[in-house]
Design a protein around this motif. Structure first.
Motif, PDB file in Angstrom:
ATOM      1  N   ALA A 405      10.151 -33.726  12.307  1.00  0.00           N
ATOM      2  CA  ALA A 405       8.805 -33.896  12.291  1.00  0.00           C
ATOM      3  C   ALA A 405       8.738 -35.322  12.070  1.00  0.00           C
ATOM      4  O   ALA A 405       9.134 -35.891  11.215  1.00  0.00           O
ATOM      5  N   SER A 406       7.548 -35.992  12.903  1.00  0.00           N
ATOM      6  CA  SER A 406       7.143 -37.270  12.896  1.00  0.00           C
ATOM      7  C   SER A 406       6.302 -37.539  11.451  1.00  0.00           C
ATOM      8  O   SER A 406       6.396 -38.606  10.980  1.00  0.00           O
ATOM      9  N   SER A 407       5.616 -36.667  11.040  1.00  0.00           N
ATOM     10  CA  SER A 407       4.801 -36.838   9.832  1.00  0.00           C
ATOM     11  C   SER A 407       5.623 -36.618   8.559  1.00  0.00           C
ATOM     12  O   SER A 407       6.051 -35.355   8.554  1.00  0.00           O
ATOM     13  N   PRO A 408       5.664 -37.158   7.600  1.00  0.00           N
ATOM     14  CA  PRO A 408       6.581 -37.051   6.435  1.00  0.00           C
ATOM     15  C   PRO A 408       5.514 -36.010   5.651  1.00  0.00           C
ATOM     16  O   PRO A 408       6.160 -35.327   4.693  1.00  0.00           O
ATOM     17  N   SER A 409       4.148 -35.596   5.869  1.00  0.00           N
ATOM     18  CA  SER A 409       3.598 -34.639   5.279  1.00  0.00           C
ATOM     19  C   SER A 409       3.709 -33.201   5.634  1.00  0.00           C
ATOM     20  O   SER A 409       3.050 -32.391   5.315  1.00  0.00           O
ATOM     21  N   CYS A 410       4.480 -33.026   6.799  1.00  0.00           N
ATOM     22  CA  CYS A 410       4.918 -31.747   7.480  1.00  0.00           C
ATOM     23  C   CYS A 410       5.230 -30.829   6.350  1.00  0.00           C
ATOM     24  O   CYS A 410       6.112 -30.928   5.520  1.00  0.00           O
ATOM     25  N   THR A 411       4.735 -29.658   6.173  1.00  0.00           N
ATOM     26  CA  THR A 411       5.269 -28.369   5.410  1.00  0.00           C
ATOM     27  C   THR A 411       5.499 -27.381   6.103  1.00  0.00           C
ATOM     28  O   THR A 411       4.819 -26.851   7.201  1.00  0.00           O
ATOM     29  N   PRO A 412       6.811 -26.716   5.762  1.00  0.00           N
ATOM     30  CA  PRO A 412       7.473 -25.560   6.593  1.00  0.00           C
ATOM     31  C   PRO A 412       6.276 -24.597   6.553  1.00  0.00           C
ATOM     32  O   PRO A 412       5.551 -24.282   5.379  1.00  0.00           O
ATOM     33  N   SER A 413       6.028 -23.688   7.564  1.00  0.00           N
ATOM     34  CA  SER A 413       5.040 -22.830   7.653  1.00  0.00           C
ATOM     35  C   SER A 413       5.343 -21.560   8.514  1.00  0.00           C
ATOM     36  O   SER A 413       6.338 -21.933   9.421  1.00  0.00           O
ATOM     37  N   THR A 414       4.905 -20.453   8.399  1.00  0.00           N
ATOM     38  CA  THR A 414       5.165 -19.410   9.086  1.00  0.00           C
ATOM     39  C   THR A 414       3.893 -18.417   9.809  1.00  0.00           C
ATOM     40  O   THR A 414       2.790 -18.394   8.980  1.00  0.00           O
ATOM     41  N   GLN A 415       3.959 -18.656  11.170  1.00  0.00           N
ATOM     42  CA  GLN A 415       2.745 -17.816  11.703  1.00  0.00           C
ATOM     43  C   GLN A 415       3.089 -16.405  12.615  1.00  0.00           C
ATOM     44  O   GLN A 415       4.178 -16.482  12.890  1.00  0.00           O
ATOM     45  N   LEU A 416       2.059 -15.822  12.549  1.00  0.00           N
ATOM     46  CA  LEU A 416       2.425 -14.430  13.169  1.00  0.00           C
ATOM     47  C   LEU A 416       2.223 -14.653  14.698  1.00  0.00           C
ATOM     48  O   LEU A 416       1.181 -14.930  15.200  1.00  0.00           O
ATOM     49  N   VAL A 417       3.123 -14.222  15.368  1.00  0.00           N
ATOM     50  CA  VAL A 417       3.048 -14.254  16.963  1.00  0.00           C
ATOM     51  C   VAL A 417       2.567 -13.307  17.641  1.00  0.00           C
ATOM     52  O   VAL A 417       1.669 -13.227  18.764  1.00  0.00           O
ATOM     53  N   SER A 418       3.005 -12.066  17.347  1.00  0.00           N
ATOM     54  CA  SER A 418       2.728 -10.753  17.962  1.00  0.00           C
ATOM     55  C   SER A 418       1.316 -10.489  17.526  1.00  0.00           C
ATOM     56  O   SER A 418       0.940  -9.227  16.784  1.00  0.00           O
ATOM     57  N   THR A 419       0.227 -11.272  18.037  1.00  0.00           N
ATOM     58  CA  THR A 419      -0.879 -10.789  17.722  1.00  0.00           C
ATOM     59  C   THR A 419      -1.979 -11.042  18.952  1.00  0.00           C
ATOM     60  O   THR A 419      -1.542 -12.075  19.780  1.00  0.00           O
ATOM     61  N   ASP A 420      -3.150 -10.227  19.027  1.00  0.00           N
ATOM     62  CA  ASP A 420      -3.868 -10.448  20.318  1.00  0.00           C
ATOM     63  C   ASP A 420      -5.164 -10.244  20.090  1.00  0.00           C
ATOM     64  O   ASP A 420      -5.564  -8.934  19.365  1.00  0.00           O
ATOM     65  N   ALA A 421      -6.161 -10.950  20.270  1.00  0.00           N
ATOM     66  CA  ALA A 421      -7.678 -10.834  19.936  1.00  0.00           C
ATOM     67  C   ALA A 421      -8.164  -9.749  20.581  1.00  0.00           C
ATOM     68  O   ALA A 421      -9.170  -9.086  20.215  1.00  0.00           O
ATOM     69  N   ASP A 422      -7.544  -9.274  21.846  1.00  0.00           N
ATOM     70  CA  ASP A 422      -8.248  -8.126  22.511  1.00  0.00           C
ATOM     71  C   ASP A 422      -7.628  -6.904  22.098  1.00  0.00           C
ATOM     72  O   ASP A 422      -8.057  -5.810  22.667  1.00  0.00           O
ATOM     73  N   GLY A 423      -6.765  -6.665  21.009  1.00  0.00           N
ATOM     74  CA  GLY A 423      -6.186  -5.494  20.515  1.00  0.00           C
ATOM     75  C   GLY A 423      -5.201  -4.937  21.224  1.00  0.00           C
ATOM     76  O   GLY A 423      -4.747  -3.898  21.379  1.00  0.00           O
ATOM     77  N   ALA A 424      -4.727  -5.566  22.476  1.00  0.00           N
ATOM     78  CA  ALA A 424      -3.366  -5.120  23.194  1.00  0.00           C
ATOM     79  C   ALA A 424      -2.337  -4.814  22.490  1.00  0.00           C
ATOM     80  O   ALA A 424      -1.423  -3.943  23.073  1.00  0.00           O
ATOM     81  N   LEU A 425      -2.121  -5.310  21.244  1.00  0.00           N
ATOM     82  CA  LEU A 425      -0.933  -5.149  20.584  1.00  0.00           C
ATOM     83  C   LEU A 425      -1.264  -4.051  19.383  1.00  0.00           C
ATOM     84  O   LEU A 425      -0.271  -3.789  18.368  1.00  0.00           O
ATOM     85  N   VAL A 426      -2.300  -3.357  19.304  1.00  0.00           N
ATOM     86  CA  VAL A 426      -2.416  -2.567  18.331  1.00  0.00           C
ATOM     87  C   VAL A 426      -1.595  -1.295  18.396  1.00  0.00           C
ATOM     88  O   VAL A 426      -1.648  -0.629  19.108  1.00  0.00           O
ATOM     89  N   GLY A 427      -0.961  -0.958  17.205  1.00  0.00           N
ATOM     90  CA  GLY A 427      -0.164   0.155  17.177  1.00  0.00           C
ATOM     91  C   GLY A 427       1.280  -0.230  17.586  1.00  0.00           C
ATOM     92  O   GLY A 427       2.212   0.914  17.731  1.00  0.00           O
ATOM     93  N   ALA A 428       1.467  -1.457  17.993  1.00  0.00           N
ATOM     94  CA  ALA A 428       2.743  -1.902  18.643  1.00  0.00           C
ATOM     95  C   ALA A 428       3.826  -2.351  17.938  1.00  0.00           C
ATOM     96  O   ALA A 428       3.142  -3.058  16.745  1.00  0.00           O
ATOM     97  N   GLU A 429       5.133  -2.413  17.824  1.00  0.00           N
ATOM     98  CA  GLU A 429       6.119  -3.177  17.146  1.00  0.00           C
ATOM     99  C   GLU A 429       6.449  -4.181  17.960  1.00  0.00           C
ATOM    100  O   GLU A 429       6.503  -3.907  19.356  1.00  0.00           O
ATOM    101  N   ALA A 430       6.660  -5.383  17.496  1.00  0.00           N
ATOM    102  CA  ALA A 430       7.246  -6.470  18.528  1.00  0.00           C
ATOM    103  C   ALA A 430       8.479  -6.970  17.884  1.00  0.00           C
ATOM    104  O   ALA A 430       8.882  -7.055  16.802  1.00  0.00           O
ATOM    105  N   ILE A 431       9.547  -7.043  18.895  1.00  0.00           N
ATOM    106  CA  ILE A 431      10.829  -7.272  18.567  1.00  0.00           C
ATOM    107  C   ILE A 431      11.372  -8.514  19.643  1.00  0.00           C
ATOM    108  O   ILE A 431      10.726  -8.589  20.697  1.00  0.00           O
ATOM    109  N   LEU A 432      12.541  -8.890  19.221  1.00  0.00           N
ATOM    110  CA  LEU A 432      13.714  -9.737  20.237  1.00  0.00           C
ATOM    111  C   LEU A 432      12.620 -10.837  20.922  1.00  0.00           C
ATOM    112  O   LEU A 432      12.649 -10.870  22.022  1.00  0.00           O
ATOM    113  N   PRO A 433      12.499 -11.859  20.256  1.00  0.00           N
ATOM    114  CA  PRO A 433      11.729 -12.919  20.745  1.00  0.00           C
ATOM    115  C   PRO A 433      12.487 -13.797  21.533  1.00  0.00           C
ATOM    116  O   PRO A 433      13.573 -13.748  21.174  1.00  0.00           O
TER     117      PRO A 433
END
Length: 550
Positions: A405-433
């Motif tokens: 990272a170019s910025s020394p202030s970068c902090t390691p972080s984790t975000q959820l990828v398998s999410t959808d504002a329209d609800g298409a992933l409700v009740g689903a499991e997400a695997i194999l990225p």
């Protein structure tokens, strides 16, 4: 010093052994009885300057290192400060000043670096003063003196000056959150133990830095440090420490110890204050299990399964992400091999499937996929402590490691990828990225319960103990907007019609995303997933267009 009847405040500056005197008006005196013998340097004629320098040489004994008056102190003599040291960051404190000559009077005040601070007169030998926390924020030296009411010429009311030392801040108490590995057989070969936690001190700290301690029975050993950061320590566990003469597993307790900050030196004429202090041993410690010689650790079968997973590697070969067992669950790690780095690199292993506080995921994590530079790593996990508001079941996450990272202030972080504002992933499991080269786009497989399957819950378990992958399968791509401006993250389903299958294979194949994210390949024999645009590769694999990604 006087200047035509005015008492001047004089600063004595020693330059190559010769006092250079500057002056300014200090307070008005009796002009009729005054006699000029010194003048401001900036307004002197050469002859007057020579006279002033000569006068200064004869009077140099009157200059001192504490006050800045030409006269010797005429106030109380002070000999002790209690305390005479404090740690940086300390709170408000009460300072006691002692005069062995009983030179204090009711209006005596204490000065801190020439500024008066709140003072209480106790008696002729003792005064106390309040030193606010704002005066103790940084390590360094302060000068303390007292001031009695002065009475004109010849009486400045100042005492001598004593030194107050502000030492380093107390060291923190460390915390340990996880160990990797956390089990080994007695007599095993030496290995590197990774200790994750917080408030670890570097070896460059004046105290010497954090220490990893191995406690087995009555014996405590300090492990040699391999690498150390504020949140992770790697230390060597020697074969001689893996001892178990019983038929049952035994546990060694692993702790981290922070030495106290070294005490500040006691100044001359001062009463020793508290040491730098702080530090201590991490509360509780974590157990490391040592199984009997020849015994198979409880996690052996899980380890065998994890060992079959494919690791991910950066384009330059420096970073490798992989799955390994830690405790009761499989976790995802990344190894910085330092390959291709000429100097200044320390090999290290970091836990990726970690919560915000550094603790390991509370369920299995698998299938890492890495961006070309190794900075962004996606993986699937059933853990519920990796990101806020994560749904139940296996989900896909993206970890920003901050590698490169170019910025020394970068902090390691984790975000959820398998999410959808329209609800298409409700009740689903997400695997194999599968991650694009830049790390911005992630393709993954979403699985929902099969409408065609009538299996019981017991039958819906694979041989590895996790939910099988039968059901509706759909391929999604998440645009995380990483590295983009004026962009809103979104999740897009690229499969036109989901395939419904009752396949029970424990290791299904997931999508493979091209470097620029415009193409995705997917095995389709069992999934029967349809795409608007696809090219058959053979009877089991096809290539699909994702859409016009930038």
């Amino acid at each position: 010093m006087k200047w035509f009847g005015a008492v001047l405040r004089v600063t004595c500056l020693r330059v190559t052994g010769i006092p250079v005197i500057t002056a300014r008006r200090f307070r008005t005196a009796n002009a009729s009885s005054a006699r000029a013998f010194c003048a401001p340097v900036g307004f002197m004629k050469p002859s007057a300057l020579a006279f002033a320098l000569l006068a200064a040489i004869f009077a140099v004994a009157g200059c001192n290192d504490y006050g800045n008056t030409f006269q010797n102190p005429t106030g109380a003599a002070i000999s002790f400060l209690a305390p005479s040291t404090a740690g940086a960051g300390s709170g408000d404190m009460t300072l006691t000043v002692t005069s062995p000559t009983a030179g204090f009077v009711a209006k005596t005040v204490v000065q801190w670096n020439s500024k008066t601070i709140p003072t209480t007169f106790v008696n002729n030998t003792t005064v106390t003063a309040t030193v606010s926390a704002s005066l103790l924020t940084k390590p360094g030296t302060a000068f303390v003196n007292t001031l009695n009411p002065f009475s004109g010429a010849g009486n400045n009311g100042l005492s001598n000056t004593l030194t107050f030392i502000i030492g380093p801040a107390p060291n923190p108490v460390p915390a340990v959150t996880s160990l990797s590995p956390n089990t080994a057989a007695a007599g095993s070969a030496s290995f590197t133990l990774t200790v994750n936690g917080s408030s670890f001190l570097p070896t460059s700290d004046p105290s010497g830095g954090s220490q990893v301690r191995w406690n087995l029975g009555p014996t405590q050993s300090t492990l040699p440090i391999v690498s150390l950061s504020s949140s992770q320590i790697q230390a060597t566990v020697a074969t001689t420490l893996l001892v178990n003469a019983t038929a049952q597993p035994v546990s060694a307790l692993v702790t981290v110890y922070n030495p106290p900050a070294p005490p500040a030196p006691t100044p001359t004429g001062g009463v020793p204050g508290p040491p730098g202090g702080g530090g201590g041993t991490s509360p509780g410690g974590l157990p490391f299990t040592i199984t009997p010689t020849g015994a198979t650790p409880a996690s052996a079968s899980r380890t065998a399964t994890v060992a079959e997973e494919t690791p991910a590697v950066s384009i330059d070969g420096r970073y490798v992400a992989y799955t390994a067992v830690q405790g009761d669950h499989s976790q995802v790690f990344v190894r910085d091999t330092c390959e291709g780095v000429s100097s200044g690199c320390q090999q290290r292993t970091l836990l990726l499937s970690a919560a915000e506080d550094g603790s390991a995921g509370n369920d299995d994590s698998r299938a890492p996929s890495m961006s070309s530079d190794g900075r962004y790593i996606a993986f699937s996990s059933a853990a519920t402590n990796l990101a806020a508001s994560a749904p139940a079941g296996r989900q896909v996450y993206l970890r920003d490691t901050c590698f490169g990272a170019s910025s020394p202030s970068c902090t390691p972080s984790t975000q959820l990828v398998s999410t959808d504002a329209d609800g298409a992933l409700v009740g689903a499991e997400a695997i194999l990225p599968s991650v694009s080269a830049s790390g911005r786009f992630i393709a993954f497989l979403a699985v929902t319960p099969s409408h065609a399957s009538s299996k019981s819950a017991a039958q819906a378990k694979s041989a590895t103990g996790t939910s099988n992958n039968s059901g509706y399968r759909q391929v999604f791509i998440r645009d995380t907007c990483t590295g983009a401006t004026s962009c809103t993250p979104k999740t897009t389903r690229i499969s036109l019609q989901p395939g419904d299958t009752s396949a029970t294979e424990a290791k299904p194949a997931g999508p493979a995303l091209s470097a620029n994210s415009t193409r995705v390949a997917l095995p389709g024999a069992n999934a029967a997933t349809l795409f608007t645009h696809s090219v058959a590769v053979d009877d089991r694999v096809f290539l699909a267009l994702t859409s016009a990604h930038p």
